[in-house]
Design a protein around this motif. Structure first.
Motif, PDB file in Angstrom:
ATOM      1  N   VAL A  55       0.841  -1.207   0.000  1.00 34.80           N
ATOM      2  CA  VAL A  55       0.000   0.000   0.000  1.00 34.80           C
ATOM      3  C   VAL A  55       0.868   1.246   0.000  1.00 34.80           C
ATOM      4  O   VAL A  55       0.642   2.185  -0.775  1.00 34.80           O
ATOM      5  CB  VAL A  55      -0.983  -0.003   1.190  1.00 34.80           C
ATOM      6  N   ARG A  56       1.880   1.285   0.853  1.00 36.14           N
ATOM      7  CA  ARG A  56       2.748   2.467   0.925  1.00 36.14           C
ATOM      8  C   ARG A  56       3.503   2.693  -0.379  1.00 36.14           C
ATOM      9  O   ARG A  56       3.785   3.825  -0.752  1.00 36.14           O
ATOM     10  CB  ARG A  56       3.730   2.335   2.084  1.00 36.14           C
ATOM     11  N   SER A  57       3.834   1.616  -1.085  1.00 30.35           N
ATOM     12  CA  SER A  57       4.601   1.714  -2.333  1.00 30.35           C
ATOM     13  C   SER A  57       3.743   2.102  -3.528  1.00 30.35           C
ATOM     14  O   SER A  57       4.279   2.498  -4.567  1.00 30.35           O
ATOM     15  CB  SER A  57       5.279   0.372  -2.634  1.00 30.35           C
ATOM     16  N   ALA A  58       2.459   1.972  -3.403  1.00 33.09           N
ATOM     17  CA  ALA A  58       1.564   2.263  -4.530  1.00 33.09           C
ATOM     18  C   ALA A  58       1.492   3.767  -4.778  1.00 33.09           C
ATOM     19  O   ALA A  58       1.408   4.547  -3.839  1.00 33.09           O
ATOM     20  CB  ALA A  58       0.170   1.719  -4.237  1.00 33.09           C
ATOM     21  N   PRO A  59       1.525   4.143  -6.044  1.00 30.60           N
ATOM     22  CA  PRO A  59       1.358   5.566  -6.357  1.00 30.60           C
ATOM     23  C   PRO A  59      -0.116   5.946  -6.282  1.00 30.60           C
ATOM     24  O   PRO A  59      -0.935   5.398  -7.001  1.00 30.60           O
ATOM     25  CB  PRO A  59       1.883   5.675  -7.794  1.00 30.60           C
ATOM     26  N   GLY A  60      -0.454   6.831  -5.407  1.00 29.92           N
ATOM     27  CA  GLY A  60      -1.842   7.280  -5.319  1.00 29.92           C
ATOM     28  C   GLY A  60      -2.732   6.338  -4.537  1.00 29.92           C
ATOM     29  O   GLY A  60      -2.269   5.496  -3.776  1.00 29.92           O
ATOM     30  N   PRO A  61      -4.050   6.453  -4.758  1.00 30.59           N
ATOM     31  CA  PRO A  61      -5.014   5.665  -3.991  1.00 30.59           C
ATOM     32  C   PRO A  61      -4.959   4.180  -4.339  1.00 30.59           C
ATOM     33  O   PRO A  61      -4.488   3.795  -5.408  1.00 30.59           O
ATOM     34  CB  PRO A  61      -6.365   6.265  -4.380  1.00 30.59           C
ATOM     35  N   VAL A  62      -5.465   3.361  -3.412  1.00 36.29           N
ATOM     36  CA  VAL A  62      -5.420   1.912  -3.551  1.00 36.29           C
ATOM     37  C   VAL A  62      -6.825   1.330  -3.365  1.00 36.29           C
ATOM     38  O   VAL A  62      -7.595   1.813  -2.533  1.00 36.29           O
ATOM     39  CB  VAL A  62      -4.472   1.310  -2.474  1.00 36.29           C
ATOM     40  N   VAL A  63      -7.128   0.285  -4.142  1.00 35.57           N
ATOM     41  CA  VAL A  63      -8.328  -0.517  -3.956  1.00 35.57           C
ATOM     42  C   VAL A  63      -7.847  -1.933  -3.666  1.00 35.57           C
ATOM     43  O   VAL A  63      -6.983  -2.458  -4.379  1.00 35.57           O
ATOM     44  CB  VAL A  63      -9.249  -0.484  -5.193  1.00 35.57           C
ATOM     45  N   LEU A  64      -8.378  -2.527  -2.612  1.00 35.05           N
ATOM     46  CA  LEU A  64      -7.990  -3.878  -2.214  1.00 35.05           C
ATOM     47  C   LEU A  64      -9.043  -4.884  -2.664  1.00 35.05           C
ATOM     48  O   LEU A  64     -10.243  -4.635  -2.491  1.00 35.05           O
ATOM     49  CB  LEU A  64      -7.832  -3.945  -0.692  1.00 35.05           C
ATOM     50  N   VAL A  65      -8.588  -6.012  -3.210  1.00 39.92           N
ATOM     51  CA  VAL A  65      -9.472  -7.096  -3.625  1.00 39.92           C
ATOM     52  C   VAL A  65      -8.995  -8.344  -2.885  1.00 39.92           C
ATOM     53  O   VAL A  65      -8.043  -9.006  -3.310  1.00 39.92           O
ATOM     54  CB  VAL A  65      -9.450  -7.313  -5.152  1.00 39.92           C
ATOM     55  N   ALA A  66      -9.625  -8.633  -1.754  1.00 37.58           N
ATOM     56  CA  ALA A  66      -9.170  -9.706  -0.874  1.00 37.58           C
ATOM     57  C   ALA A  66     -10.105 -10.906  -0.921  1.00 37.58           C
ATOM     58  O   ALA A  66     -11.320 -10.754  -1.035  1.00 37.58           O
ATOM     59  CB  ALA A  66      -9.075  -9.184   0.555  1.00 37.58           C
ATOM     60  N   HIS A  67      -9.503 -12.078  -0.793  1.00 41.90           N
ATOM     61  CA  HIS A  67     -10.276 -13.311  -0.683  1.00 41.90           C
ATOM     62  C   HIS A  67      -9.889 -14.047   0.587  1.00 41.90           C
ATOM     63  O   HIS A  67      -8.718 -14.084   0.962  1.00 41.90           O
ATOM     64  CB  HIS A  67     -10.036 -14.218  -1.891  1.00 41.90           C
ATOM     65  N   SER A  68     -10.881 -14.606   1.251  1.00 48.13           N
ATOM     66  CA  SER A  68     -10.704 -15.514   2.368  1.00 48.13           C
ATOM     67  C   SER A  68      -9.844 -14.913   3.472  1.00 48.13           C
ATOM     68  O   SER A  68     -10.178 -13.864   4.008  1.00 48.13           O
ATOM     69  CB  SER A  68     -10.153 -16.847   1.843  1.00 48.13           C
ATOM     70  N   LEU A  69      -8.735 -15.551   3.818  1.00 48.34           N
ATOM     71  CA  LEU A  69      -7.924 -15.116   4.949  1.00 48.34           C
ATOM     72  C   LEU A  69      -7.432 -13.683   4.785  1.00 48.34           C
ATOM     73  O   LEU A  69      -7.249 -12.967   5.765  1.00 48.34           O
ATOM     74  CB  LEU A  69      -6.748 -16.066   5.155  1.00 48.34           C
ATOM     75  N   SER A  70      -7.277 -13.233   3.554  1.00 48.44           N
ATOM     76  CA  SER A  70      -6.831 -11.850   3.348  1.00 48.44           C
ATOM     77  C   SER A  70      -7.897 -10.831   3.737  1.00 48.44           C
ATOM     78  O   SER A  70      -7.570  -9.668   3.968  1.00 48.44           O
ATOM     79  CB  SER A  70      -6.361 -11.632   1.913  1.00 48.44           C
ATOM     80  N   CYS A  71      -9.144 -11.238   3.847  1.00 52.70           N
ATOM     81  CA  CYS A  71     -10.173 -10.323   4.374  1.00 52.70           C
ATOM     82  C   CYS A  71      -9.857  -9.992   5.830  1.00 52.70           C
ATOM     83  O   CYS A  71      -9.930  -8.826   6.247  1.00 52.70           O
ATOM     84  CB  CYS A  71     -11.560 -10.958   4.283  1.00 52.70           C
ATOM     85  N   ILE A  72      -9.480 -11.002   6.595  1.00 49.35           N
ATOM     86  CA  ILE A  72      -9.116 -10.801   7.991  1.00 49.35           C
ATOM     87  C   ILE A  72      -7.821 -10.001   8.061  1.00 49.35           C
ATOM     88  O   ILE A  72      -7.664  -9.113   8.904  1.00 49.35           O
ATOM     89  CB  ILE A  72      -8.986 -12.150   8.728  1.00 49.35           C
ATOM     90  N   LEU A  73      -6.890 -10.300   7.144  1.00 47.70           N
ATOM     91  CA  LEU A  73      -5.641  -9.537   7.050  1.00 47.70           C
ATOM     92  C   LEU A  73      -5.932  -8.053   6.880  1.00 47.70           C
ATOM     93  O   LEU A  73      -5.341  -7.211   7.574  1.00 47.70           O
ATOM     94  CB  LEU A  73      -4.800 -10.045   5.870  1.00 47.70           C
ATOM     95  N   VAL A  74      -6.811  -7.707   5.963  1.00 46.82           N
ATOM     96  CA  VAL A  74      -7.129  -6.297   5.709  1.00 46.82           C
ATOM     97  C   VAL A  74      -7.658  -5.631   6.983  1.00 46.82           C
ATOM     98  O   VAL A  74      -7.239  -4.526   7.335  1.00 46.82           O
ATOM     99  CB  VAL A  74      -8.139  -6.153   4.542  1.00 46.82           C
ATOM    100  N   ALA A  75      -8.542  -6.305   7.692  1.00 45.93           N
ATOM    101  CA  ALA A  75      -9.095  -5.725   8.924  1.00 45.93           C
ATOM    102  C   ALA A  75      -8.016  -5.557   9.993  1.00 45.93           C
ATOM    103  O   ALA A  75      -7.983  -4.541  10.695  1.00 45.93           O
ATOM    104  CB  ALA A  75     -10.238  -6.594   9.440  1.00 45.93           C
ATOM    105  N   ARG A  76      -7.118  -6.542  10.119  1.00 43.19           N
ATOM    106  CA  ARG A  76      -6.011  -6.429  11.087  1.00 43.19           C
ATOM    107  C   ARG A  76      -5.101  -5.262  10.731  1.00 43.19           C
ATOM    108  O   ARG A  76      -4.720  -4.470  11.588  1.00 43.19           O
ATOM    109  CB  ARG A  76      -5.160  -7.709  11.096  1.00 43.19           C
ATOM    110  N   TRP A  77      -4.724  -5.205   9.459  1.00 42.12           N
ATOM    111  CA  TRP A  77      -3.811  -4.163   8.994  1.00 42.12           C
ATOM    112  C   TRP A  77      -4.430  -2.778   9.178  1.00 42.12           C
ATOM    113  O   TRP A  77      -3.772  -1.862   9.664  1.00 42.12           O
ATOM    114  CB  TRP A  77      -3.456  -4.427   7.523  1.00 42.12           C
ATOM    115  N   ALA A  78      -5.677  -2.629   8.817  1.00 41.47           N
ATOM    116  CA  ALA A  78      -6.338  -1.322   8.906  1.00 41.47           C
ATOM    117  C   ALA A  78      -6.450  -0.843  10.342  1.00 41.47           C
ATOM    118  O   ALA A  78      -6.376   0.359  10.612  1.00 41.47           O
ATOM    119  CB  ALA A  78      -7.714  -1.382   8.258  1.00 41.47           C
ATOM    120  N   ALA A  79      -6.601  -1.766  11.280  1.00 41.58           N
ATOM    121  CA  ALA A  79      -6.739  -1.394  12.690  1.00 41.58           C
ATOM    122  C   ALA A  79      -5.422  -0.899  13.279  1.00 41.58           C
ATOM    123  O   ALA A  79      -5.433  -0.139  14.247  1.00 41.58           O
ATOM    124  CB  ALA A  79      -7.241  -2.590  13.494  1.00 41.58           C
ATOM    125  N   ASP A  80      -4.303  -1.306  12.682  1.00 44.42           N
ATOM    126  CA  ASP A  80      -3.004  -0.994  13.267  1.00 44.42           C
ATOM    127  C   ASP A  80      -2.187   0.049  12.526  1.00 44.42           C
ATOM    128  O   ASP A  80      -1.195   0.529  13.071  1.00 44.42           O
ATOM    129  CB  ASP A  80      -2.157  -2.274  13.366  1.00 44.42           C
TER     130      ASP A  80
END
Length: 182
Positions: A55-80
């Motif tokens: 996310v930090r390396s991406a130029p500009g805004p980011v859209v995430l497309v997560a499946h399965s365990l990465s959905c939980i990953l996104v929530a963990r990452w966003a909280a921290d």
């Protein structure tokens, strides 16, 4: 607004050649798969680091497309992390109930507990009435916790290649709808 970077986040085991995420990458070449490391024995902190770096390396805004365990990953990452401010939206498909040992593989339980903080960006959670890793009611509950919209995909299994979701037009439509809203 700058064109967003679309990051694909597979779940446990990665998304193979017959998975809808791989199909979507072929249809929309602007998508970038994030290599989260050790797909079969994931370490939550390492996956969070990899997502944060992408996310930090991406130029500009980011859209995430997560499946399965990465959905939980996104929530963990966003909280921290503070990099979540770069995320314009997220599509979270088939989150597993990592708090339910015996329902999900033991490797997925390392991601428990499920974060209860609202996501700081718009999100859509897609759940299935026949997902062996998470009931539709539980997936809907995750969406409520995260402040996300919930889409009931019907009897769609885990929305992966094993449940017949190589081509998944609904997923493509949902992603395009998210992109149109940002």
């Amino acid at each position: 607004m700058t064109q967003p970077t679309i990051l694909v986040l597979p779940g446990l085991g990665n998304s193979g050649p017959d998975h809808w995420q791989t199909w979507l990458e072929g249809r929309l070449p602007a998508l970038t798969r994030v290599e989260l490391s050790d797909w079969d024995a994931p370490e939550p902190d390492r996956w969070v680091e990899r997502l944060d770096h992408a996310v930090r390396s991406a130029p500009g805004p980011v859209v995430l497309v997560a499946h399965s365990l990465s959905c939980i990953l996104v929530a963990r990452w966003a909280a921290d992390g503070d990099a979540a401010a770069k995320v314009a939206a997220a599509l979270l498909v088939a989150p597993p109930d990592v708090e339910s040992p015996g329902t999900v593989p033991a490797e997925a339980c390392r991601f428990a507990p499920v974060p209860a903080d609202p996501l700081p960006f718009p999100a859509v959670v897609v759940g299935s009435r026949s997902d062996p890793y998470c009931s539709a009611a539980r997936a809907c509950g995750f969406a409520a916790l995260w402040g996300a919209d919930f889409i009931d995909a019907g009897e769609a299994g885990h929305i992966n290649s094993a449940s017949g979701h190589g081509p998944w037009p609904m997923g493509e439509t949902l992603l395009k709808d998210l992109l149109a809203q940002i």
